[in-house]
Write a protein that holds these residues in place. Structure first.
Motif, short mmCIF file in Angstrom:
data_model
loop_
_atom_site.label_atom_id
_atom_site.label_comp_id
_atom_site.label_asym_id
_atom_site.label_seq_id
_atom_site.Cartn_x
_atom_site.Cartn_y
_atom_site.Cartn_z
N LEU A 89 0.80 -1.22 0.00
CA LEU A 89 0.00 0.00 0.00
C LEU A 89 0.83 1.28 0.00
O LEU A 89 0.28 2.36 -0.18
CB LEU A 89 -0.95 0.01 1.20
N ASN A 116 4.35 3.71 -4.61
CA ASN A 116 3.85 4.82 -5.43
C ASN A 116 3.72 4.48 -6.90
O ASN A 116 3.20 5.30 -7.68
CB ASN A 116 4.75 6.04 -5.26
N PRO A 134 -0.47 3.34 -9.00
CA PRO A 134 -1.40 4.01 -9.91
C PRO A 134 -1.04 3.85 -11.39
O PRO A 134 -1.95 3.81 -12.24
CB PRO A 134 -1.32 5.48 -9.47
N TRP A 192 -1.99 0.10 -12.24
CA TRP A 192 -3.41 -0.27 -12.09
C TRP A 192 -4.14 0.20 -13.34
O TRP A 192 -4.45 1.37 -13.48
CB TRP A 192 -3.97 0.40 -10.85
N GLN A 251 -7.14 5.16 2.86
CA GLN A 251 -5.89 4.97 2.11
C GLN A 251 -6.14 4.83 0.62
O GLN A 251 -5.41 5.39 -0.19
CB GLN A 251 -5.17 3.72 2.65
N THR A 252 -7.18 4.08 0.25
CA THR A 252 -7.45 3.74 -1.15
C THR A 252 -8.93 3.87 -1.43
O THR A 252 -9.76 3.48 -0.61
CB THR A 252 -7.01 2.28 -1.45
N LEU A 254 -8.82 3.41 -9.93
CA LEU A 254 -8.19 3.93 -8.72
C LEU A 254 -8.38 5.44 -8.64
O LEU A 254 -7.95 6.19 -9.52
CB LEU A 254 -6.70 3.60 -8.75
N LYS A 292 -8.05 7.12 -5.33
CA LYS A 292 -7.18 7.58 -4.24
C LYS A 292 -6.21 6.46 -3.93
O LYS A 292 -6.60 5.29 -3.87
CB LYS A 292 -8.01 7.95 -3.00
N TRP A 293 -4.95 6.83 -3.72
CA TRP A 293 -3.93 5.83 -3.41
C TRP A 293 -2.93 6.43 -2.43
O TRP A 293 -2.55 7.60 -2.57
CB TRP A 293 -3.21 5.37 -4.67
N VAL A 351 -5.87 10.61 -6.85
CA VAL A 351 -5.16 10.31 -8.09
C VAL A 351 -5.59 11.30 -9.17
O VAL A 351 -6.79 11.53 -9.39
CB VAL A 351 -5.44 8.87 -8.54
#
Length: 451
Positions: free
Chosen positions: A4, A7, A10, A13, A397-398, A405, A407-408, A413
């Motif tokens: 998690l 970086n 994103p 994914w 967190q996500t 995606l 938010k990461w 994002v």
């Protein structure tokens, strides 16, 4: 295997590659699946599999979630996203002051660009807080250009939306009904649904929506003249969402329950504006209605669905205990944390007319989910309790919407937050200058005088 804090996730994914979130504590909100520690397998926009021994595709992006807590994406069943740049302008406004400032002074001055900025701010803040779907009661659609700008901003943000179009207060609405059909042709899909929004309902509007297969949003309560004529019209159904519902009788609640219409209650808004002492959750329960949660607007207080959950749970428990102590019969039991989360997930899915497809983690459901970091939630004795009673936006967190995606690692994002805030401040200040006011003047104009 990724984790998690990586970086590079994103960039890796992509919608064409399966993703496995492993070693995650799942709160599925599905009675048949329950809660477990294991995997969630996402393929495209859908949850393909999940469980302690879910099948991992060989070409999947595998991420070790490190025991993070997974919950279905939260659903805000009623929010006025166009007001996003007016956040906190008048924190002590009563209802009439709010109406005067927003609809009387500022809404008529808004260009499509101003509306788009407000929408983008609301969507970004919602995603940051784990909200993956909003029912956007947009009662400032002054032209086709305003509507298009509003929808485009939400689609660019990547949030799932029911866009309920309505006119500004006191504005003629002749353009609205045919515009709804144009918007549906141009935009309606699983990410954006088009509805009619009427702050003050009309039977004609409801008939038009039903005849054309459109959903309806209406803000109702004891203040609506001849409310029974609407509730008894035979038009209500599952594609209707009724907001607030303060001051209704038991018979009126029964009408709503029989119709299958959804209800979105506003735990902070109702007592703030004096629409009710508290959200009418006990009345809804007695009628067998599963409520959704609503943040309403940010003109006086910040939207935060975790806080709304806690507020609603406290209101329900207080009402349940009070009714029991008063000797009333058939009192709904006091809520627990799962009941509160159900309102923010499965209840919200009813408000969006997406029941079973969002607000739940199960195979075949849309891949709308939130991972909560446990870093600031420890020590944890109950993951469900931690998610409902302790979590804040800092713990989100996500965020995944429709398999994408959003938010990461605690950051949105593809969102330049400082630039978006500057746009919002510029829009707000332009509007206030046109209205001949300033933030300082309105702040005091909206204050309540308490003796």
């Amino acid at each position: 295997m990724m984790n998690l804090s990586d970086n590079s996730v994103p960039q890796q994914w992509t919608t064409g590659r399966p993703v496995v979130l492993g070693n995650v504590h799942v709160i599925s909100m599905d009675a048949g699946i329950g809660d477990f520690v294991g995997d969630i397998v996402i393929e495209g926009d859908t949850i393909r599999d999940l469980g302690p021994r879910a099948g991992r595709p060989g070409d999947a992006l595998v991420i070790d979630a490190g025991g993070a807590i997974a919950i279905p994406g939260l659903i805000d069943g009623h929010v006025h996203a166009w007001e996003g740049a007016l956040r906190g302008v008048s924190p002590d406004s009563d209802f009439m002051t709010y109406m005067s400032l927003t609809h009387g002074k500022l809404a008529p001055l808004m260009t499509p660009e101003d509306v788009a900025i407000g929408q983008a701010l609301t969507a970004a803040r919602a995603l940051d807080q784990g909200v993956t779907t909003i029912v956007d009661n947009n009662h400032n659609v002054r032209s086709a250009q305003h509507a298009e700008a509003a929808i485009e901003a939400l689609r660019a943000a990547g949030i799932r939306t029911v866009f309920a179009a309505g006119v500004g207060m006191g504005q003629p609405d002749e353009h609205l009904l045919p515009l709804l059909l144009q918007l549906r042709t141009a935009y309606d899909d699983d990410l954006t649904r088009i509805r009619l929004m009427q702050a003050f309902p009309t039977v004609e509007g409801w008939k038009f929506a039903v005849e054309h297969g459109l959903g309806v949003v209406a803000e109702i309560g004891g203040w609506v003249e001849d409310l029974d004529s609407y509730l008894n019209s035979g038009l209500l159904g599952p594609s209707f969402t009724l907001d607030h519902c303060a001051g209704l009788s038991g018979t009126q609640w029964s009408r709503i329950a029989d119709s299958g219409a959804a209800v979105a209650v506003a735990p902070r808004s109702d007592p703030h504006y004096g629409l009710g002492v508290a959200a009418p959750v006990l009345q809804a329960e007695r009628a067998g209605v599963q409520v959704a949660l609503s943040s309403d607007n940010e003109f006086e207080y910040g939207s935060h669905l975790f806080e709304e959950m806690r507020q609603l749970m406290s209101a329900q428990r207080g009402a349940s205990f009070a009714a029991t102590q008063a000797g009333e019969a058939d009192v709904p039991r006091p809520w627990g944390v799962r009941d509160a989360l159900r309102a923010a997930t499965a209840g919200g899915a009813l408000a969006a007319d997406f029941a079973g497809r969002i607000g739940v983690l199960k195979p075949g459901a849309k891949a709308d989910l939130v991972l909560l970091s446990t870093e600031h939630l420890r020590p944890i004795a109950s993951e469900l309790g931690a998610a409902v009673s302790y979590a804040t936006a800092r713990d989100v967190q996500t965020v995944v919407v429709d398999g994408r995606l959003r938010k990461w690692a605690g950051e949105l994002v593809d969102v330049d937050w400082p630039a978006l805030v500057r746009q919002g401040e510029d829009s707000r200040d332009r509007l206030l200058a046109k209205a001949g006011s300033s933030v300082e003047e309105l702040r005091f104009e909206g204050q309540l005088v308490l003796d």
